[in-house]
Design an enzyme around this catalytic site. Sequence first.
Site, short mmCIF file in Angstrom:
data_model
loop_
_atom_site.label_atom_id
_atom_site.label_comp_id
_atom_site.label_asym_id
_atom_site.label_seq_id
_atom_site.Cartn_x
_atom_site.Cartn_y
_atom_site.Cartn_z
N VAL A 33 0.83 -1.20 0.00
CA VAL A 33 0.00 0.00 0.00
C VAL A 33 0.87 1.26 0.00
O VAL A 33 0.50 2.29 -0.57
CB VAL A 33 -1.00 -0.04 1.18
CG1 VAL A 33 -0.32 0.15 2.52
CG2 VAL A 33 -2.12 0.95 0.98
N ASP A 34 2.04 1.17 0.60
CA ASP A 34 2.99 2.29 0.63
C ASP A 34 3.39 2.67 -0.79
O ASP A 34 3.29 3.85 -1.20
CB ASP A 34 4.21 1.85 1.47
CG ASP A 34 5.16 2.98 1.81
OD1 ASP A 34 4.87 4.14 1.45
OD2 ASP A 34 6.19 2.71 2.42
N SER A 122 0.07 -3.99 8.64
CA SER A 122 0.92 -5.15 8.99
C SER A 122 0.44 -6.49 8.44
O SER A 122 1.09 -7.51 8.69
CB SER A 122 1.11 -5.29 10.52
OG SER A 122 2.01 -4.32 11.00
N GLY A 124 0.23 -7.41 5.28
CA GLY A 124 0.82 -7.76 3.99
C GLY A 124 2.20 -8.33 4.20
O GLY A 124 2.38 -9.37 4.85
N TYR A 126 4.43 -7.54 6.22
CA TYR A 126 4.81 -7.68 7.63
C TYR A 126 4.21 -8.90 8.31
O TYR A 126 4.56 -9.20 9.46
CB TYR A 126 4.49 -6.39 8.40
CG TYR A 126 5.50 -5.27 8.18
CD1 TYR A 126 6.54 -5.41 7.27
CD2 TYR A 126 5.41 -4.08 8.88
CE1 TYR A 126 7.46 -4.39 7.05
CE2 TYR A 126 6.33 -3.05 8.68
CZ TYR A 126 7.35 -3.22 7.76
OH TYR A 126 8.27 -2.21 7.56
P1 ADP Z 1 2.65 -4.07 5.80
O1 ADP Z 1 4.12 -3.94 5.45
O2 ADP Z 1 2.23 -3.15 6.94
O3 ADP Z 1 2.22 -5.49 5.97
P2 ADP Z 1 1.51 -3.98 3.11
O4 ADP Z 1 1.35 -2.78 2.24
O5 ADP Z 1 2.38 -5.08 2.63
O6 ADP Z 1 1.94 -3.40 4.55
O7 ADP Z 1 0.08 -4.59 3.41
C1 ADP Z 1 -0.87 -4.01 4.28
C2 ADP Z 1 -2.25 -4.27 3.73
O8 ADP Z 1 -2.51 -3.34 2.68
C3 ADP Z 1 -2.44 -5.67 3.14
O9 ADP Z 1 -3.66 -6.21 3.64
C4 ADP Z 1 -2.54 -5.40 1.63
O10 ADP Z 1 -3.41 -6.34 1.02
C5 ADP Z 1 -3.15 -4.03 1.63
N1 ADP Z 1 -3.00 -3.22 0.40
C6 ADP Z 1 -2.06 -3.31 -0.56
N2 ADP Z 1 -2.30 -2.37 -1.51
C7 ADP Z 1 -3.41 -1.69 -1.13
C8 ADP Z 1 -4.19 -0.61 -1.67
N3 ADP Z 1 -3.87 -0.03 -2.82
N4 ADP Z 1 -5.28 -0.19 -0.98
C9 ADP Z 1 -5.62 -0.75 0.19
N5 ADP Z 1 -4.94 -1.76 0.77
C10 ADP Z 1 -3.86 -2.23 0.11
#
Ligand code: ADP
Length: 179
Positions: A33-34, A122, A124, A126
């Site tokens: 998501v970042d 966290s 995804g 993490y």
């Molecule tokens: P972390 O490193 O905190 O685990 P991630 O980005 O890998 O962060 O994942 C966090 C959550 O965000 C996951 O459930 C993932 O499916 C979700 N995610 C990824 N892309 C998007 C998006 N564009 N909008 C909303 N949620 C998203």
Amino acid sequence: MFDIELVVGDLTTMAVDAVVNAANSTLLGGGGVDGALHRAAGPQLLEECRGIVARQGGCETGDVVITGSGELLARYVIHTVGPVWRAQVADRLDPLLASCYSRSLELAAAHGLGSVAFPNISTGVYGYPKERAARIAITAVRSFGRRETSIRTVIFVCFNDENAVLYRRFLDAASAAES
Ligand code: ADP
């Protein structure tokens, strides 16, 4: 008490006062998501993050910082760093994950904001167990909701069906318990 909504979709398209970014401690962009938020916001967001890094270093796990939002529809981005899941120290991680939610809301309230959208922090890369993370997120947000602040709406944005089903179940259970 504010409204809590559930949306299945993409956080980067949310027209809210603040979207919360599941950032990493460098604040300099990552995957998931970042990465999606930085791509949608454009270079301005990274510039602002670099400014914060220059002033205070990065962001600790469970902590929050706020920036503008570049080209996003949202007005602000609140960057928070979730814990990386490790089963051996789970009890120490849970309060850090709860802190991501409560401190994001505190910061939003300090800026007088009305609406905040969260990803499933966290769960995804993490690796937090999704059910455990959903319970923590909902408990932290509902408990913050007892305070009188500017916040009127909190939206959980679930990107995948597994999280959406969990959130629906726990949110329904929480409101049934209340009525
Ligand atoms: P972390 O490193 O905190 O685990 P991630 O980005 O890998 O962060 O994942 C966090 C959550 O965000 C996951 O459930 C993932 O499916 C979700 N995610 C990824 N892309 C998007 C998006 N564009 N909008 C909303 N949620 C998203």
